[in-house]
Every structure is written in structure tokens, then in C-alpha cells.
Design a protein around this motif. Structure first.
Motif, PDB file in Angstrom:
ATOM      1  N   CYS A 158       0.835  -1.209   0.000  1.00 32.28           N
ATOM      2  CA  CYS A 158       0.000   0.000   0.000  1.00 32.28           C
ATOM      3  C   CYS A 158       0.870   1.260   0.000  1.00 32.28           C
ATOM      4  CB  CYS A 158      -0.921  -0.008   1.204  1.00 32.28           C
ATOM      5  SG  CYS A 158      -2.183  -1.296   1.170  1.00 32.28           S
ATOM      6  N   SER A 159       1.973   1.222   0.742  1.00 31.55           N
ATOM      7  CA  SER A 159       2.887   2.357   0.771  1.00 31.55           C
ATOM      8  C   SER A 159       3.491   2.615  -0.600  1.00 31.55           C
ATOM      9  CB  SER A 159       3.996   2.094   1.795  1.00 31.55           C
ATOM     10  OG  SER A 159       4.999   3.076   1.724  1.00 31.55           O
ATOM     11  N   LEU A 160       3.876   1.547  -1.276  1.00 31.97           N
ATOM     12  CA  LEU A 160       4.457   1.668  -2.610  1.00 31.97           C
ATOM     13  C   LEU A 160       3.457   2.275  -3.586  1.00 31.97           C
ATOM     14  CD1 LEU A 160       7.015   0.920  -4.221  1.00 31.97           C
ATOM     15  CD2 LEU A 160       5.971  -1.292  -4.676  1.00 31.97           C
TER      16      LEU A 160
ATOM     17  N   PRO B 275      -5.099  -1.253  10.892  1.00 28.39           N
ATOM     18  CA  PRO B 275      -4.213  -0.283  11.562  1.00 28.39           C
ATOM     19  C   PRO B 275      -2.737  -0.566  11.325  1.00 28.39           C
ATOM     20  CG  PRO B 275      -5.273  -1.710  13.171  1.00 28.39           C
ATOM     21  CD  PRO B 275      -5.970  -1.947  11.872  1.00 28.39           C
ATOM     22  N   LYS B 276      -2.375  -1.826  11.213  1.00 30.32           N
ATOM     23  CA  LYS B 276      -0.966  -2.157  10.932  1.00 30.32           C
ATOM     24  C   LYS B 276      -0.577  -1.666   9.543  1.00 30.32           C
ATOM     25  CE  LYS B 276      -1.275  -6.379  13.709  1.00 30.32           C
ATOM     26  NZ  LYS B 276      -2.733  -6.331  13.897  1.00 30.32           N
ATOM     27  N   ILE B 277      -1.461  -1.892   8.564  1.00 28.69           N
ATOM     28  CA  ILE B 277      -1.179  -1.440   7.199  1.00 28.69           C
ATOM     29  C   ILE B 277      -1.025   0.084   7.167  1.00 28.69           C
ATOM     30  CG2 ILE B 277      -2.194  -1.202   4.892  1.00 28.69           C
ATOM     31  CD1 ILE B 277      -3.392  -3.966   5.236  1.00 28.69           C
ATOM     32  N   LEU B 278      -1.910   0.789   7.853  1.00 29.93           N
ATOM     33  CA  LEU B 278      -1.862   2.247   7.855  1.00 29.93           C
ATOM     34  C   LEU B 278      -0.582   2.761   8.508  1.00 29.93           C
ATOM     35  CD1 LEU B 278      -5.561   3.089   8.794  1.00 29.93           C
ATOM     36  CD2 LEU B 278      -4.483   3.255   6.551  1.00 29.93           C
ATOM     37  N   LEU B 279      -0.176   2.159   9.610  1.00 27.73           N
ATOM     38  CA  LEU B 279       1.031   2.614  10.300  1.00 27.73           C
ATOM     39  C   LEU B 279       2.286   2.319   9.475  1.00 27.73           C
ATOM     40  CD1 LEU B 279       0.149   1.612  13.959  1.00 27.73           C
ATOM     41  CD2 LEU B 279       0.532   3.932  13.104  1.00 27.73           C
ATOM     42  N   ILE B 280       2.342   1.149   8.859  1.00 25.22           N
ATOM     43  CA  ILE B 280       3.498   0.823   8.025  1.00 25.22           C
ATOM     44  C   ILE B 280       3.570   1.759   6.828  1.00 25.22           C
ATOM     45  CG2 ILE B 280       4.512  -0.952   6.539  1.00 25.22           C
ATOM     46  CD1 ILE B 280       3.223  -3.016   8.484  1.00 25.22           C
ATOM     47  N   ALA B 281       2.424   2.031   6.201  1.00 32.98           N
ATOM     48  CA  ALA B 281       2.398   2.954   5.070  1.00 32.98           C
ATOM     49  C   ALA B 281       2.827   4.354   5.490  1.00 32.98           C
ATOM     50  CB  ALA B 281       0.999   2.979   4.455  1.00 32.98           C
ATOM     51  N   LEU B 282       2.384   4.792   6.666  1.00 31.75           N
ATOM     52  CA  LEU B 282       2.750   6.120   7.163  1.00 31.75           C
ATOM     53  C   LEU B 282       4.257   6.234   7.360  1.00 31.75           C
ATOM     54  CD1 LEU B 282       1.846   8.885   8.351  1.00 31.75           C
ATOM     55  CD2 LEU B 282       1.712   7.758  10.570  1.00 31.75           C
ATOM     56  N   VAL B 283       4.870   5.168   7.833  1.00 32.80           N
ATOM     57  CA  VAL B 283       6.303   5.204   8.132  1.00 32.80           C
ATOM     58  C   VAL B 283       7.146   5.110   6.865  1.00 32.80           C
ATOM     59  CG1 VAL B 283       8.159   3.917   9.264  1.00 32.80           C
ATOM     60  CG2 VAL B 283       6.024   4.296  10.458  1.00 32.80           C
ATOM     61  N   THR B 284       6.675   4.377   5.850  1.00 35.59           N
ATOM     62  CA  THR B 284       7.552   4.002   4.744  1.00 35.59           C
ATOM     63  C   THR B 284       7.313   4.735   3.431  1.00 35.59           C
ATOM     64  OG1 THR B 284       6.052   2.176   4.166  1.00 35.59           O
ATOM     65  CG2 THR B 284       7.868   1.683   5.677  1.00 35.59           C
TER      66      THR B 284
ATOM     67  N   PRO C 223       9.900   8.446   2.097  1.00 32.90           N
ATOM     68  CA  PRO C 223      11.183   8.401   1.376  1.00 32.90           C
ATOM     69  C   PRO C 223      11.044   7.996  -0.079  1.00 32.90           C
ATOM     70  CG  PRO C 223      11.392   7.361   3.524  1.00 32.90           C
ATOM     71  CD  PRO C 223       9.933   7.608   3.317  1.00 32.90           C
ATOM     72  N   MET C 224      10.140   7.057  -0.368  1.00 29.18           N
ATOM     73  CA  MET C 224       9.958   6.639  -1.760  1.00 29.18           C
ATOM     74  C   MET C 224       9.329   7.748  -2.586  1.00 29.18           C
ATOM     75  SD  MET C 224       8.813   2.643  -1.573  1.00 29.18           S
ATOM     76  CE  MET C 224       7.453   2.901  -0.435  1.00 29.18           C
ATOM     77  N   MET C 225       8.364   8.447  -2.024  1.00 26.83           N
ATOM     78  CA  MET C 225       7.713   9.518  -2.766  1.00 26.83           C
ATOM     79  C   MET C 225       8.697  10.642  -3.088  1.00 26.83           C
ATOM     80  SD  MET C 225       4.564  11.974  -1.697  1.00 26.83           S
ATOM     81  CE  MET C 225       4.223  13.398  -2.734  1.00 26.83           C
ATOM     82  N   VAL C 226       9.463  11.069  -2.086  1.00 26.43           N
ATOM     83  CA  VAL C 226      10.437  12.139  -2.306  1.00 26.43           C
ATOM     84  C   VAL C 226      11.474  11.711  -3.344  1.00 26.43           C
ATOM     85  CG1 VAL C 226      12.264  13.491  -1.217  1.00 26.43           C
ATOM     86  CG2 VAL C 226      10.100  13.152  -0.030  1.00 26.43           C
ATOM     87  N   ALA C 227      11.919  10.455  -3.258  1.00 21.85           N
ATOM     88  CA  ALA C 227      12.906   9.957  -4.214  1.00 21.85           C
ATOM     89  C   ALA C 227      12.339   9.966  -5.637  1.00 21.85           C
ATOM     90  CB  ALA C 227      13.341   8.549  -3.824  1.00 21.85           C
TER      91      ALA C 227
ATOM     92  N   TYR D  96      16.718   6.733  -8.275  1.00 27.37           N
ATOM     93  CA  TYR D  96      16.278   7.456  -7.084  1.00 27.37           C
ATOM     94  C   TYR D  96      15.242   6.638  -6.311  1.00 27.37           C
ATOM     95  CZ  TYR D  96      18.392  11.564  -9.318  1.00 27.37           C
ATOM     96  OH  TYR D  96      19.266  12.436  -9.900  1.00 27.37           O
ATOM     97  N   PHE D  97      14.321   6.028  -7.060  1.00 28.96           N
ATOM     98  CA  PHE D  97      13.271   5.250  -6.414  1.00 28.96           C
ATOM     99  C   PHE D  97      13.844   4.098  -5.605  1.00 28.96           C
ATOM    100  CE2 PHE D  97      10.817   1.274  -6.920  1.00 28.96           C
ATOM    101  CZ  PHE D  97       9.815   1.545  -6.010  1.00 28.96           C
ATOM    102  N   PHE D  98      14.790   3.367  -6.174  1.00 28.74           N
ATOM    103  CA  PHE D  98      15.333   2.217  -5.457  1.00 28.74           C
ATOM    104  C   PHE D  98      16.179   2.645  -4.261  1.00 28.74           C
ATOM    105  CE2 PHE D  98      14.292  -0.136  -9.363  1.00 28.74           C
ATOM    106  CZ  PHE D  98      13.625  -1.195  -8.784  1.00 28.74           C
ATOM    107  N   ALA D  99      16.780   3.826  -4.328  1.00 23.86           N
ATOM    108  CA  ALA D  99      17.467   4.350  -3.142  1.00 23.86           C
ATOM    109  C   ALA D  99      16.457   4.616  -2.027  1.00 23.86           C
ATOM    110  CB  ALA D  99      18.227   5.623  -3.496  1.00 23.86           C
ATOM    111  N   GLY D 100      15.323   5.232  -2.373  1.00 26.00           N
ATOM    112  CA  GLY D 100      14.274   5.447  -1.381  1.00 26.00           C
ATOM    113  C   GLY D 100      13.652   4.150  -0.909  1.00 26.00           C
ATOM    114  N   LEU D 101      13.537   3.178  -1.819  1.00 26.96           N
ATOM    115  CA  LEU D 101      12.965   1.877  -1.459  1.00 26.96           C
ATOM    116  C   LEU D 101      13.810   1.175  -0.406  1.00 26.96           C
ATOM    117  CD1 LEU D 101      10.793  -0.347  -2.208  1.00 26.96           C
ATOM    118  CD2 LEU D 101      12.523  -1.263  -3.751  1.00 26.96           C
ATOM    119  N   ARG D 102      15.121   1.216  -0.577  1.00 27.28           N
ATOM    120  CA  ARG D 102      16.002   0.550   0.384  1.00 27.28           C
ATOM    121  C   ARG D 102      15.938   1.220   1.748  1.00 27.28           C
ATOM    122  NH1 ARG D 102      19.451   0.493  -4.148  1.00 27.28           N
ATOM    123  NH2 ARG D 102      20.669   2.220  -3.289  1.00 27.28           N
ATOM    124  N   ILE D 103      15.740   2.537   1.757  1.00 26.63           N
ATOM    125  CA  ILE D 103      15.575   3.229   3.044  1.00 26.63           C
ATOM    126  C   ILE D 103      14.254   2.831   3.690  1.00 26.63           C
ATOM    127  CG2 ILE D 103      15.279   5.488   4.123  1.00 26.63           C
ATOM    128  CD1 ILE D 103      17.152   6.614   1.965  1.00 26.63           C
ATOM    129  N   SER D 104      13.186   2.844   2.901  1.00 26.58           N
ATOM    130  CA  SER D 104      11.855   2.573   3.447  1.00 26.58           C
ATOM    131  C   SER D 104      11.721   1.146   3.945  1.00 26.58           C
ATOM    132  CB  SER D 104      10.788   2.855   2.377  1.00 26.58           C
ATOM    133  OG  SER D 104      10.764   4.214   2.031  1.00 26.58           O
TER     134      SER D 104
END
Length: 253
Positions: free
Chosen positions: A54-56, A105-114, A117-121, A159-167
Motif C-alpha cells: 500500500c505504501s508503494l 491499523p498495521k497497514i496504515l502505520l506501516i504505510a505512514l512510516v515508509t 522516502p519513496m515519494m520524495v525519491a 532514485y526510487f530504489f534508493a528510497g525503497l532501500r531506506i523505506s
């Protein structure tokens, strides 16, 4: 060396195992409790994968909207940045309170955290597209979406994969925090139960499992990058061959 020092200190440092268990004890207790660990690991893996998917999706959709509508960037980015300042320890119980003890709630919290970085990248990657490529495609009759698909998105992949590895390193931690706040099963609940029973060896065993999951997901992200960007691998191989073929210059006047 660190594990050896830890083992020796725990064995000969006159410290109770209920305070600092030796790595050998952690490993032994993890093996004895492997069934319980496996039973609680599967829900964490499921929540992590669902939340990260969902975050992706959210990162890609929002980054594409921002790229097509530049004014939207000025409107959305302050809100998105503010969302990253929310302490997860404080927001997790509220999300569980609002949405219950299920998977949502777990999906929402994981998406919020991750997702951030991918979006900015992705946004930075779109902006790094060479203007000449976009102009050439436009001159050939390509529309905005075609230019995005053929030029801007491929340019954003590094850029995306750099953000992906961080997330991806935050995904398991986000799932465990969500389980801490409220869940029936999961590594977070397992750690909480072990802590309340004064079993630091089982807590550390669960920590080791969560670290192994994070490393596995990170390795999977690297593998996907190599499969999705074969031209980068070819470029690296050519650079390696050129370095080997280049004379060192030793012995020249």
C-alpha cells in the motif's frame, strides 16, 4: 568480535541471565521456542508486506500527481512532511483505537512510516530527467503521459530504489510498533509478553528474527533493482572491464 565479547562478559561478568543473557542462551531459547516464534512471525510478515505494498502504491500515485500538477506539490508537501513528525509511539495506540485490532491499523502505520522516502525519491528522480530527452519525445508527437512513461519514470528508477532501500528498513519496525499498540499475534506482542515475564533472552530472540526479516527484505529490494535496471548492471560490468584493461602506468618515465 562483538558477540564473543558479549558472550564472555555475560558468562564471567557475574551478571544474571535475566538482565543480560549470553548469545548462546538467546540462540538456545530461540530454538526451543521456534514454534511460538514462527507462529508470531507469520502475522508480522503478512502485515509488513501488505502495508509496504500500500505504501508503494501511495508513493507512486502521489508522486505522479505531483509531477503532473506542480501546484499540488506546494499544497501536499507541508502536510506530508508534518505526517513524518508524528511520533509513532503516540500515534499507534490512536490508530488501533480508531480502526480496531485487525490488519488495517498495521497497514496504515506501516504505510505512514515508509511511503515518504519513496515519494520524495520519485519526485526528485522525475525532476532529474534530461530536458533534451523530453523535448525530443515531444517533437516526435509524444504526449505528457507518454513522455512520463518513456523518459521521466525510467530516469527516476535509481532514485526510487534508493528510497525503497531506506523505506524497507522501517517496514518491520512499523509493524512491530503497531503490534505493540494492539494485536492478537505478532513479534511485537511476543516481545511485550516476554518482557512482562522477565525473559530478555526471548525478547532478543524476537529482535534477531525481526532483524533477519529486515535484511531479507533489503536483499530482495537489491535483487529487484538488478532485475528492473539491467542497463545499470551492464554499465558497471563495462566499467569494471575498462578498469582492468587500463594500464597502471608503473615503470613509465
Amino acid at each position: 568480535m562483538l558477540l564473543t565479547a558479549w558472550e564472555l562478559y555475560a558468562r564471567f561478568g557475574d551478571i544474571a541471565p535475566t538482565i543480560l543473557p549470553a548469545p548462546s542462551r538467546v540462540l538456545a531459547q530461540a530454538w526451543e521456542s521456534r514454534a511460538a516464534l514462527a507462529e508470531n512471525t507469520l502475522p508480522t510478515i503478512s502485515a509488513t508486506l501488505a502495508g509496504f505494498a500500500c505504501s508503494l502504491l501511495a508513493a507512486f500515485v502521489l508522486s505522479a500527481l505531483v509531477d503532473f500538477l506542480p501546484r499540488l506539490r506546494r499544497a501536499l508537501f507541508p502536510i506530508l512532511i508534518a505526517s513524518q513528525t508524528l511520533p509513532l509511539v503516540a500515534i499507534a495506540p490512536l490508530v488501533v483505537l480508531w480502526f480496531g485490532f485487525g490488519l488495517l491499523p498495521k497497514i496504515l502505520l506501516i504505510a505512514l512510516v515508509t511511503f515518504f522516502p519513496m515519494m520524495v525519491a520519485l519526485v526528485e528522480g522525475y525532476a532529474a530527467t534530461e530536458k533534451e530527452i523530453s523535448q525530443m519525445l515531444a517533437a516526435m508527437g509524444a504526449g505528457r503521459w507518454r513522455i512520463f512513461w518513456l523518459a521521466r519514470l525510467p530516469s527516476a528508477l535509481p532514485y526510487f530504489f534508493a528510497g525503497l532501500r531506506i523505506s524497507i528498513t522501517y517496514a518491520v519496525v512499523g509493524a512491530i510498533f503497531a503490534e505493540y499498540a494492539g494485536a492478537a499475534k505478532g513479534l511485537g506482542i511476543y516481545m511485550l509478553s516476554a518482557k512482562n515475564n522477565f525473559r530478555p533472552d526471548l525478547v532478543l530472540a524476537a529482535v534477531a528474527v525481526s532483524s533477519a526479516l529486515t535484511l531479507a527484505l533489503f536483499g530482495l529490494a537489491v535483487l529487484v533493482q538488478r532485475l528492473a535496471m539491467p542497463w545499470e548492471n551492464a554499465k558497471s560490468e563495462r566499467a569494471g572491464r575498462d578498469d582492468k584493461a587500463e594500464p597502471s602506468g608503473e615503470g613509465r618515465p
